[in-house]
Design a protein around this motif. Structure first.
Motif, short mmCIF file in Angstrom:
data_model
loop_
_atom_site.label_atom_id
_atom_site.label_comp_id
_atom_site.label_asym_id
_atom_site.label_seq_id
_atom_site.Cartn_x
_atom_site.Cartn_y
_atom_site.Cartn_z
N PRO A 253 -0.10 8.87 -9.11
CA PRO A 253 -1.15 7.86 -9.32
C PRO A 253 -1.10 6.72 -8.31
O PRO A 253 -2.15 6.17 -7.96
N LEU A 254 0.08 6.37 -7.84
CA LEU A 254 0.22 5.27 -6.88
C LEU A 254 -0.68 5.48 -5.67
O LEU A 254 -1.39 4.56 -5.24
N TYR A 255 -0.68 6.68 -5.12
CA TYR A 255 -1.44 6.94 -3.90
C TYR A 255 -2.95 6.98 -4.18
O TYR A 255 -3.74 6.52 -3.35
N LEU A 256 -3.33 7.47 -5.34
CA LEU A 256 -4.74 7.46 -5.70
C LEU A 256 -5.25 6.04 -5.87
O LEU A 256 -6.35 5.70 -5.43
N TYR A 257 -4.43 5.20 -6.49
CA TYR A 257 -4.82 3.80 -6.68
C TYR A 257 -4.84 3.05 -5.36
O TYR A 257 -5.71 2.19 -5.14
N LEU A 258 -3.91 3.36 -4.48
CA LEU A 258 -3.87 2.72 -3.17
C LEU A 258 -5.15 3.02 -2.39
O LEU A 258 -5.75 2.13 -1.78
N VAL A 259 -5.59 4.27 -2.43
CA VAL A 259 -6.81 4.66 -1.72
C VAL A 259 -8.04 4.03 -2.38
O VAL A 259 -8.98 3.62 -1.70
N SER A 260 -8.04 3.96 -3.72
CA SER A 260 -9.16 3.32 -4.42
C SER A 260 -9.30 1.87 -4.00
O SER A 260 -10.42 1.37 -3.77
N LEU A 261 -8.18 1.17 -3.88
CA LEU A 261 -8.21 -0.22 -3.45
C LEU A 261 -8.54 -0.33 -1.97
O LEU A 261 -9.27 -1.24 -1.55
N ALA A 262 -8.01 0.60 -1.18
CA ALA A 262 -8.24 0.57 0.26
C ALA A 262 -9.71 0.77 0.60
O ALA A 262 -10.21 0.23 1.60
N SER A 263 -10.42 1.53 -0.24
CA SER A 263 -11.84 1.75 0.01
C SER A 263 -12.66 0.48 -0.20
O SER A 263 -13.77 0.36 0.30
N ARG A 264 -12.07 -0.47 -0.92
CA ARG A 264 -12.75 -1.74 -1.17
C ARG A 264 -12.28 -2.84 -0.22
O ARG A 264 -13.01 -3.80 0.02
N PHE A 265 -11.08 -2.68 0.30
CA PHE A 265 -10.50 -3.72 1.17
C PHE A 265 -9.98 -3.05 2.44
O PHE A 265 -8.84 -2.59 2.49
N GLU A 266 -10.81 -3.01 3.46
CA GLU A 266 -10.46 -2.35 4.72
C GLU A 266 -9.23 -2.99 5.36
O GLU A 266 -8.36 -2.29 5.88
N LEU A 267 -9.16 -4.31 5.32
CA LEU A 267 -8.02 -5.02 5.90
C LEU A 267 -6.73 -4.65 5.16
O LEU A 267 -5.68 -4.48 5.77
N GLY A 268 -6.84 -4.51 3.84
CA GLY A 268 -5.68 -4.11 3.05
C GLY A 268 -5.21 -2.72 3.40
O GLY A 268 -4.00 -2.45 3.46
N LYS A 269 -6.16 -1.82 3.66
CA LYS A 269 -5.79 -0.46 4.05
C LYS A 269 -4.99 -0.46 5.35
O LYS A 269 -3.94 0.19 5.44
N MET A 270 -5.46 -1.20 6.33
CA MET A 270 -4.76 -1.27 7.61
C MET A 270 -3.38 -1.91 7.45
O MET A 270 -2.41 -1.48 8.09
N ALA A 271 -3.29 -2.90 6.57
CA ALA A 271 -2.00 -3.56 6.33
C ALA A 271 -0.98 -2.58 5.76
O ALA A 271 0.18 -2.55 6.19
N TYR A 272 -1.42 -1.73 4.83
CA TYR A 272 -0.50 -0.77 4.22
C TYR A 272 -0.15 0.36 5.18
O TYR A 272 0.97 0.87 5.16
N VAL A 273 -1.09 0.74 6.03
CA VAL A 273 -0.79 1.76 7.04
C VAL A 273 0.29 1.24 7.98
O VAL A 273 1.28 1.93 8.26
N ILE A 274 0.13 0.02 8.46
CA ILE A 274 1.11 -0.58 9.37
C ILE A 274 2.45 -0.75 8.67
O ILE A 274 3.52 -0.43 9.23
N LEU A 275 2.41 -1.23 7.43
CA LEU A 275 3.64 -1.44 6.66
C LEU A 275 4.39 -0.13 6.45
O LEU A 275 5.60 -0.02 6.70
N PHE A 276 3.68 0.91 6.01
CA PHE A 276 4.30 2.20 5.73
C PHE A 276 4.85 2.85 7.00
O PHE A 276 5.98 3.35 7.02
N VAL A 277 4.07 2.84 8.06
CA VAL A 277 4.51 3.47 9.31
C VAL A 277 5.74 2.76 9.86
O VAL A 277 6.70 3.39 10.32
N THR A 278 5.72 1.43 9.82
CA THR A 278 6.84 0.65 10.33
C THR A 278 8.13 0.96 9.60
O THR A 278 9.17 1.27 10.21
N PHE A 279 8.07 0.92 8.27
CA PHE A 279 9.29 1.12 7.50
C PHE A 279 9.65 2.60 7.39
O PHE A 279 10.82 2.94 7.15
#
Length: 285
Positions: A253-279
């Motif tokens: 469910p975490l990933y489904l919710y992340l995408v649901s939120l990312a579809s509403r907040f483009e900046l948030g999506k990019m932030a999580y992509v950068i965060l995940f890739v970095t770590f």
């Protein structure tokens, strides 16, 4: 051909095969939830770049547990309860949080059949069958070690795991920050930052979709299911957050919710992509 390879090679191959099968199931779950192809692929993308996704491809239980969990969710939604109970039972042998899969199947069954579920013997049989893998495994442990509960005792003795107040290790870190936990298994700032990011997604989804969850009992059950998978790692250690990030990565469910939120907040999506890739890079190193 696998019989002619060494155990390590076979384990790596199996882990990756389990991961591939799990991603197929998760794609199908996304379709069940009404996601279009782009969103479904984004869910898979976030799974693959999650900061500890390396463990999906090595001889650990993560990929197998993800497969069994995703398969349990999918077949439960299709009301294929016999198969769902068996898959949940197998996940219980794979990792302790498998009992959450079993609870999800039972909860879905009760929501679907209501009181009629208590009147049908076959559902009791499904529940009993789901416990057969665990009974067989514990019996094997008894024969092998002389201790029927050897896996649980090993967790407490060798890995210092036990039931604690939820999130005690998270708040302990706030009071007493550390860089490296004993044994070198946990870099404090990494675990704290990623854990916070995961909790932010789950809390954010609850706030934005509160009404939808309240009016859809199945959606609420799905949310609670994921919340329990996230809660368990925070309730098994009082001080350090060792492996918490890894334990949470099997929460579908975490990933489904992340995408649901990312579809509403483009900046948030990019932030999580950068965060995940970095770590992810730091974890791999």
């Amino acid at each position: 051909v696998l019989f002619f390879m060494d155990k390590l090679t076979v384990s790596v191959i199996l882990s990756n095969l389990f991961l591939f099968a799990a991603l197929i199931y998760i794609y199908l779950i996304c379709q069940q939830k009404g996601f279009d192809r782009q969103k479904a692929l984004l869910v898979i993308f976030f799974i693959l770049i999650y900061p500890s996704s390396l463990f999906f491809s090595v001889p650990y239980t993560e990929s197998l547990f993800l497969l069994l969990s995703a398969a349990t969710l999918y077949h439960t939604q299709r009301r294929q309860y016999a198969l769902a109970f068996i898959l949940a039972g197998l996940s219980l042998v794979t990792r302790v949080p498998g009992f959450i899969n079993l609870l999800f199947v039972i909860g879905s069954l009760l929501l679907d059949k209501k009181w009629a579920a208590f009147k049908q013997i076959k559902f009791y049989l499904y529940g009993m069958i789901s416990l057969v893998p665990l009974a067989a495994y514990l019996y094997h442990m008894k024969v092998l070690t002389g201790d029927f509960l050897a896996p649980l005792h090993e967790q407490s003795i060798s890995w210092h795991r036990g039931t604690t107040i939820p999130f005690m290790n998270y708040f302990t870190y706030l009071a007493h920050p550390y860089f490296n936990a004993p044994g070198g298994w946990d870099i404090g700032p990494n675990s704290f930052l990623i854990s916070t990011a995961v909790l932010f997604v789950y809390a954010g989804y609850f706030i934005l979709y509160f009404r939808a969850l309240i009016h859809d009992k199945q959606a609420l059950l799905f949310y609670v299911y994921g919340a329990l998978l996230i809660l368990v790692p925070f309730a098994s250690a009082a001080v350090y957050m060792t492996s918490v990030v890894r334990y949470m990565m099997v929460c579908v469910p975490l990933y489904l919710y992340l995408v649901s939120l990312a579809s509403r907040f483009e900046l948030g999506k990019m932030a999580y992509v950068i965060l995940f890739v970095t770590f992810n890079t730091l974890t791999t190193i």
